[in-house]
Design an enzyme around this catalytic site. Structure first.
Site, PDB file in Angstrom:
ATOM      1  N   MET A 266       0.827  -1.205   0.000  1.00 18.19           N
ATOM      2  CA  MET A 266       0.000   0.000   0.000  1.00 18.19           C
ATOM      3  C   MET A 266       0.859   1.252   0.000  1.00 18.19           C
ATOM      4  O   MET A 266       1.789   1.390   0.795  1.00 18.19           O
ATOM      5  CB  MET A 266      -0.929  -0.038   1.227  1.00 18.19           C
ATOM      6  N   HIS A 300       6.180  -0.191  -8.016  1.00 16.33           N
ATOM      7  CA  HIS A 300       4.774   0.205  -8.200  1.00 16.33           C
ATOM      8  C   HIS A 300       4.344   1.177  -7.097  1.00 16.33           C
ATOM      9  O   HIS A 300       3.787   2.238  -7.389  1.00 16.33           O
ATOM     10  CB  HIS A 300       3.893  -1.059  -8.214  1.00 16.33           C
ATOM     11  N   GLU A 301       4.597   0.796  -5.851  1.00 17.59           N
ATOM     12  CA  GLU A 301       4.143   1.667  -4.755  1.00 17.59           C
ATOM     13  C   GLU A 301       4.905   2.991  -4.780  1.00 17.59           C
ATOM     14  O   GLU A 301       4.334   4.044  -4.522  1.00 17.59           O
ATOM     15  CB  GLU A 301       4.323   0.986  -3.395  1.00 17.59           C
ATOM     16  N   GLU A 323      -4.367   3.239 -10.882  1.00 15.60           N
ATOM     17  CA  GLU A 323      -3.851   1.870 -10.931  1.00 15.60           C
ATOM     18  C   GLU A 323      -3.416   1.445 -12.341  1.00 15.60           C
ATOM     19  O   GLU A 323      -2.339   0.887 -12.521  1.00 15.60           O
ATOM     20  CB  GLU A 323      -4.869   0.889 -10.342  1.00 15.60           C
TER      21      GLU A 323
HETATM   22  N1  B3K Z   1      -3.535   0.725  -3.811  1.00 16.48           N
HETATM   23  C1  B3K Z   1      -3.307  -0.553  -3.179  1.00 16.48           C
HETATM   24  C2  B3K Z   1      -4.449  -1.479  -3.277  1.00 16.48           C
HETATM   25  C3  B3K Z   1      -5.468  -1.313  -2.228  1.00 16.48           C
HETATM   26  C4  B3K Z   1      -6.486  -2.421  -2.259  1.00 16.48           C
HETATM   27  C5  B3K Z   1      -7.610  -2.182  -1.353  1.00 16.48           C
HETATM   28  N2  B3K Z   1      -8.497  -3.312  -1.261  1.00 16.48           N
HETATM   29  C6  B3K Z   1      -2.086  -1.218  -3.710  1.00 16.48           C
HETATM   30  C7  B3K Z   1      -1.663  -0.849  -5.072  1.00 16.48           C
HETATM   31  O1  B3K Z   1      -2.351  -1.042  -6.040  1.00 16.48           O
HETATM   32  O2  B3K Z   1      -0.609  -0.309  -5.209  1.00 16.48           O
HETATM   33 ZN    ZN Z   2      -1.369   0.344  -7.275  1.00 15.79          ZN
END
Ligand code: B3K
Ligand code: ZN
Length: 874
Positions: A266, A300-301, A323
C-alpha cells in the site's frame, strides 16, 4: 450491520456529487493500548457553499466517546451503524471526535489492526472509517498531523506519514512521536505503524539535490532479507527521474513489512506498508520469481507517489486513473531494467488468461466501473491489468514524446488535486493533438473485443489487403457494444523472412493501423509476394485475434518474426490449434497427435543457440489449463488436462536426447540475481519438466540431485515442482524434507502449501486439509490461505472441478468461515466458483447449489453478496 438493505445498496458513477463540506486539516491523536485504542480526531471543517445540509461522517466498528464543536460538547448528533450525522453547523468549525476501537479483534485487516505484535493500518479503499468518523472519500484532501503514544519497550518505533517533528518519553514507560505530512491527502493514504523492528537504512539524493532517508522496517532477525528491496527502491527512484522526470518530495521514505496483509502493498504517503512477501528475500529463501515480484511491487508503490498520491482519484470509480497508469509505469520499469520481451509475455499471459475470464464472467466491468456495491471488489485484473493496456495503447498511438508531454500537462493541471479518467485522456489529447474521441470508449465499455482478420493478395498488381472486423460480444453488465479505437500493430514478411515495407501509392504507412470502424480494409501496394502477416504485434490491444493462420505460417513466424513477443505468440497459437484439435480427438476416443511442422518448430527453438534462454523458456512453456479453457465455448476440464499432458509428452519425445544435454549445459556455479543466470535457471526448470515426461526414472534421480545440491530457492523449488506435477517417486520424501526445514518460516512454507494444493491426484483434498492443521498455517493469514487454497482452487483444475463436487464444497465451507473473519480475502478466493458459465451442466448445478448455500447465510458480507448474487443471476 443491522440495516442489511442499506448496506447492500449499489453506488453509481453517475451519481457523483461534490462534497457538502471540506476538511482542510486533521490532527490525530492515537493512544495505543489494550484492550481498546483511543483516537482523538480534530478536524477543521468548512461548508462547501450556502446550504444547511447535515454533515454525514462515515464510521464503522467504532465506539463513540464524545463529540464537540468549537470546544463545546455536542449531544445533538445522530448515530447509525455507519454514520455520525451532525446538523446546524456553522460555515466553519473545529470538530473534535473521540472514539475507541478494538485493533486486536480486527481480523478483516482493514483500518487499524495487529499484525503479529505490531500495530498497522490499511485504509484503501474505505478503511479509514474504521479508525475515526470522517468524510472517507478520496476527494477530501486534508493536511494531517499524527501523534502516537504507546508503550516504549513493546513499540519503540511509532511511524506515520510525512516528517517526524517531535518525540519524547512519558510516564509509565510510554513515549510519543509526532508526525506532520505537508502534502494534503485523502484519508485512504493515511498510515500508522507501531512496533519493534530491525531497520535497513540507506539514502538517496534526488536529481535536484534533495537528500532522502530511506528506511525499511522488517521483523527482528530479518535484516539479511531486506537488501534487495532497498536496491529496488533506489532503482525505482532513479528510473522515475530519468524516464518520467519525476522526483521524490519528502525527506524520508519508509517501508514496513508485515505478515498479515490482504494484498501486495500500500502506497501510503511516505510510509508504505507491505506484505512481507514483497520485501523479504535472500537466495536461500526467495526464488527468482520472488525477486522479480519484489522489484515490481516496490517500484509500483513508489511510482504511486506521483500517480495516485500527488494526483489522486476524485471518486473510486476512477480507480484505474491511478492503478492502470501505475501498472503501466511498473511494467515499463521492469522492461527497461530487464527483458522487455519476457515482461511483455508475462503481462499478456495475465490479460489473456484471468482478465479475459473476468470479462466473460459475472463480474465483467469497464476499467472505469459504473456501479459498485463493495469497492474492495473492484481492485480487479480489469481495472489494473486491462487498465494498464489502455494506457499502453495511448502510448502506442502517441509515441513516447507526445505521451510524456501528456503526462507533464496532466501534472500541470492536476497536481495536488483529485482527478478523473476523463481529465487524464483530455491531457493526452490536448498535448498530442490526436483525436481520442472514440478511444474514450475503452473506459466505458466492458468485455473483450474480437478482431477477425482476412486478407487477399493480387500477384499482378502487388496489392495486399487486410480486412478487419471488430466485434465485442455482450457481457453480463452490458448487452450493447460499440466499435472502439484499436491500435493494430502489424508487419509483413516475404518467404525469406525479410520485412516488406508498408506503403500505399508512394506513401509509407506506419506499423500501427487505426482500427476505428466495425469493418475496415487496409490496402498496401508494391507487395512483391504473398506475405506472411505478423498481426497484433506486442499485443497492441487487449483483444482476441482471429486469423486463419496455417501451421506453416505460425512455424515461420516462430522462427522469423523480428519481435520476441511475436515469436512467442506464434508458438502459443500453434499450441492452441493443437489443443483445440486434440480435445476433439480425445472426445472421440482418439489419441493426440502433433504435426511434424509443430514438432520441428519447437525443436528448432530449443536448438537456436543465440536465443535468450529466458525467451526459450517462455516459448517452451505450455499455456496453463485455465488459459486454454478460454478457447472453448463449453469447457471439457478433463480433456484439456489430458491433451495438454499429451502435448507435453510428445514434445519431450521430439526433444529426445537434447533435453539432457541442454540441462547439463545450464548448470551454474554460484547464485546471482542477474538476468543471464535467471534466464538459465528458468530454462533449466522447463527442461527438467520435459525430462520428467520423457523418462520418469531418470528425472527422479535428477530431481533428487538438483534438490540436494541446490544453493538457492529457485533450483530447490524447480525440483519440487517437477516432482509434484509428475508425481515422481521422490515427491513425498522431498516435500517432507522441505516442510521440515522451513516449518517455522511462513513465507517459505507458502511454497510447500502451494505444492500441496497443486498435487495432481485424487487425494489432494486430504493433504490440503491436513496442511490446514500445520502449526504455521492460520486461516487468519491471507498469504497462507492464498498459497494453499488458492493453488488448489485456481491451479488444480481437474481436482478442484472433481465431478463429485468435493472441491466446490470444500471451498464453500471455507468461505462461510472466512465470511466473518476476513470478507476481502474470501471475496478473492471465490473467483473460480463464480466463473462457471462455460462448464458442463452437471458441474454448473453443483456450483449453483454451493453458491445458494452462501447466499442463504444470515450475515453475508457485502464483498461476497455482490459476487454471489451476480453469479447466480447468470
Ligand atoms: N492501492 C493498493 C491497493 C489497495 C487495495 C484495497 N483493497 C495497492 C496498489 O495497487 O498499489
Ligand atoms: Zn497500485
Amino acid at each position: 450491520m443491522t440495516d442489511h438493505s442499506q448496506a447492500m445498496t449499489a453506488k453509481y458513477r453517475q451519481d457523483y456529487q461534490a462534497p457538502l463540506y471540506w476538511i482542510d486539516s486533521l490532527d490525530l491523536d492515537f493512544q495505543l493500548q489494550d484492550p481498546l485504542c483511543r483516537v482523538t480526531a480534530i478536524s477543521r471543517v468548512r461548508r462547501n457553499g450556502e446550504h444547511n445540509e447535515v454533515l454525514a461522517l462515515d464510521g464503522e466498528h467504532l465506539q463513540l466517546v464524545s463529540v464537540s464543536i468549537d470546544g463545546v460538547a455536542c449531544e445533538q448528533y445522530e448515530l447509525t451503524d455507519n454514520q455520525l450525522r451532525l446538523s446546524n453547523l456553522p460555515a466553519e468549525c473545529v470538530l473534535t471526535i473521540v472514539t475507541d476501537l478494538d485493533a486486536a479483534g480486527n481480523t478483516a485487516l482493514e483500518g487499524l489492526y495487529k499484525s503479529g505484535d505490531a500495530y498497522c493500518t490499511q485504509c484503501e479503499a474505505e478503511g479509514f472509517r474504521r479508525i475515526t468518523y470522517y468524510l472517507d472519500r478520496p476527494d477530501i484532501l486534508a493536511r494531517y498531523s499524527t501523534r502516537i503514544t504507546a508503550d516504549k519497550a513493546r513499540y519503540p518505533y511509532l511511524l506515520s506519514n510525512g516528517n517526524k517533528v517531535d518525540s519524547g518519553d512519558l510516564d509509565g514507560g510510554r513515549h510519543f512521536v509526532q508526525w506532520q505530512d505537508p502534502f494534503p491527502k485523502p484519508s485512504y493514504l493515511f498510515a500508522l505503524v507501531a512496533g519493534d523492528f530491525d531497520v535497513e537504512r540507506s539514502h538517496y539524493t534526488t536529481q535536484s539535490g534533495r537528500e532522502v532517508a530511506l528506511e525499511i522496517f522488517v521483523d527482528k532477525g530479518n535484516l539479511d532479507r531486506a537488501g534487495f528491496a532497498m536496491e529496488s527502491l533506489v532503482n525505482a527512484m532513479r528510473w522515475d527521474e530519468q524516464r518520467f522526470g519525476l522526483e521524490y518530495d519528502l525527506d524520508i521514505y519508509m517501508i514496513v513489512a508485515v505478515d498479515f496483509f490482504n494484498m501486495g502493498a500500500m502506497e501510503n504517503k511516505g510510509l508504505n506498508v507491505f506484505n512481507s512477501k514483497f520485501v523479504l528475500a535472500n537466495p536461500a529463501t526467495a526464488t527468482d520469481g520472488d525477486y522479480h515480484g519484489i522489484e515490481r511491487v516496490i517500484a509500483h508503490e513508489y511510482f504511486h507517489n506521483w500517480t495516485g498520491n500527488r494526483v489522486t482519484c476524485r471518486d473510486w470509480f476512477q480507480l484505474s486513473l491511478k492503478e492502470g497508469l501505475t501498472v503501466f509505469r511498473d511494467q515499463e520499469f521492469s522492461s527497461d531494467l530487464g527483458s522487455r520481451g519476457v515482461n511483455r509475455i508475462n503481462n499478456v499471459r495475465t490479460v489473456r488468461g484471468p482478465q479475459f475470464a473476468e470479462d466473460a464472467g459475472p463480474m465483467a466491468h469497464p476499467i472505469r466501473p459504473d456501479v459498485v456495491i463493495e469497492m474492495n471488489n473492484f481492485y480487479t485484473l480489469t481495472v489494473y491489468e486491462k487498465g494498464a493496456e489502455v494506457i499502453r495503447m495511448l502510448h502506442t498511438l502517441l509515441g513516447e514524446d507526445a505521451f510524456q508531454a501528456g503526462m507533464r500537462l496532466y501534472f500541470e493541471r492536476h497536481d495536488g488535486s483529485a482527478a478523473t479518467c476523463d481529465d487524464f485522456v483530455q491531457a493526452m489529447e490536448d498535448a498530442s493533438g490526436r483525436d481520442l474521441g472514440r478511444f474514450r470508449r475503452w473506459y466505458s465499455q466492458s468485455g473483450t473485443p474480437e478482431l477477425t482478420v482476412t486478407d487477399d493478395y493480387d500477384g499482378d498488381s502487388g496489392v495486399y489487403r487486410l480486412h478487419v472486423r471488430q466485434h465485442t460480444p455482450p457481457t453480463q453488465d452490458q448487452p450493447q457494444k460499440l466499435p472502439l479505437h484499436i491500435p493494430f500493430d502489424i508487419e509483413l514478411y516475404d518467404e525469406q523472412g525479410a520485412v516488406i515495407p508498408l506503403q500505399y501509392q508512394g506513401q509509407a504507412i506506419g506499423n500501427v493501423l487505426d482500427v476505428l470502424e466495425a469493418e475496415q480494409t487496409f490496402v498496401f501496394d508494391r507487395v512483391p509476394v504473398r506475405p506472411v502477416p505478423s498481426l497484433l504485434r506486442d499485443f497492441s490491444a487487449p483483444v482476441k485475434l482471429h486469423y486463419d493462420y496455417s501451421e506453416q505460417a505460425l512455424a515461420f513466424l516462430m522462427r522469423h518474426a523480428r519481435n520476441e513477443f511475436a515469436r512467442w505468440d506464434a508458438a502459443q497459437m500453434l499450441i492452441n490449434k493443437a489443443v483445440f484439435d486434440g480435445v476433439t480427438r480425445v472426445q472421440q476416443g482418439q489419441e493426440v497427435e502433433l504435426s511434424a511442422t509443430l514438432l520441428a518448430a519447437f525443436v528448432a527453438i530449443l536448438d537456436e543457440a543465440s536465443l535468450d534462454p529466458a525467451l526459450k523458456a517462455e516459448i517452451l512453456t505450455l499455456p496453463g489449463e485455465a488459459t486454454l479453457a478460454e478457447l472453448f465455448e463449453v469447457v471439457d476440464i478433463d480433456a484439456i488436462h489430458r491433451v495438454r499432458d499429451a502435448i507435453h509428452t510428445r514434445l519431450a519425445e521430439a526433444f529426445g536426447p537434447r533435453l539432457a544435454a541442454t540441462y547439463d549445459s545450464l548448470r551454474l556455479t554460484g547464485y546471482q540475481v542477474v538476468h543471464a543466470d535467471m534466464a538459465k535457471r528458468a530454462l533449466k526448470a522447463v527442461v527438467l519438466g520435459y525430462l520428467a515426461a520423457l523418462d520418469a526414472e531418470r528425472a527422479d534421480a535428477l530431481v533428487r540431485e538438483q534438490y540436494g545440491a541446490a544453493d538457492n530457492m529457485t533450483d530447490t523449488l524447480a525440483a519440487l515442482q517437477v516432482a509434484n506435477s509428475h508425481l515422481l517417486p521422490c515427491r513425498a520424501a522431498l516435500l517432507a524434507d522441505f516442510e521440515g526445514k522451513w516449518a517455522q518460516d511462513g513465507l517459505v512454507l507458502d511454497n510447500w502449501l502451494r505444492l500441496v494444493g497443486a498435487k495432481p491426484a485424487a487425494d489432494v483434498l486430504d493433504e490440503v486439509k491436513q496442511a490446514m492443521s500445520h502449526p504455521t498455517f492460520s486461516i487468519r493469514n491471507p498469504n497462507r490461505l492464498r498459497a494453499l487454497v488458492g493453488s488448489f482452487a485456481m491451479n488444480n483444475q481437474v481436482q478442484f472441478h472433481a465431478r463429485d463436487g468435493s472441491g466446490y464444497r470444500f471451498l464453500t465451507d471455507l468461505l462461510i468461515e472466512l465470511n466473518s473473519i476476513n470478507p476481502q480475502v474470501a471475496s478473492r478466493l471465490i473467483t473460480p466458483l463464480i466463473q462457471f458459465k462455460r462448464l458442463d451442466e452437471a458441474r454448473k448445478g453443483l456450483i449453483r447449489a454451493e453458491l445458494a448455500r452462501l447466499q442463504g447465510l444470515p450475515s453475508l458480507a457485502r464483498d461476497l453478496y455482490e459476487k454471489v448474487s451476480k453469479a447466480l443471476a447468470q
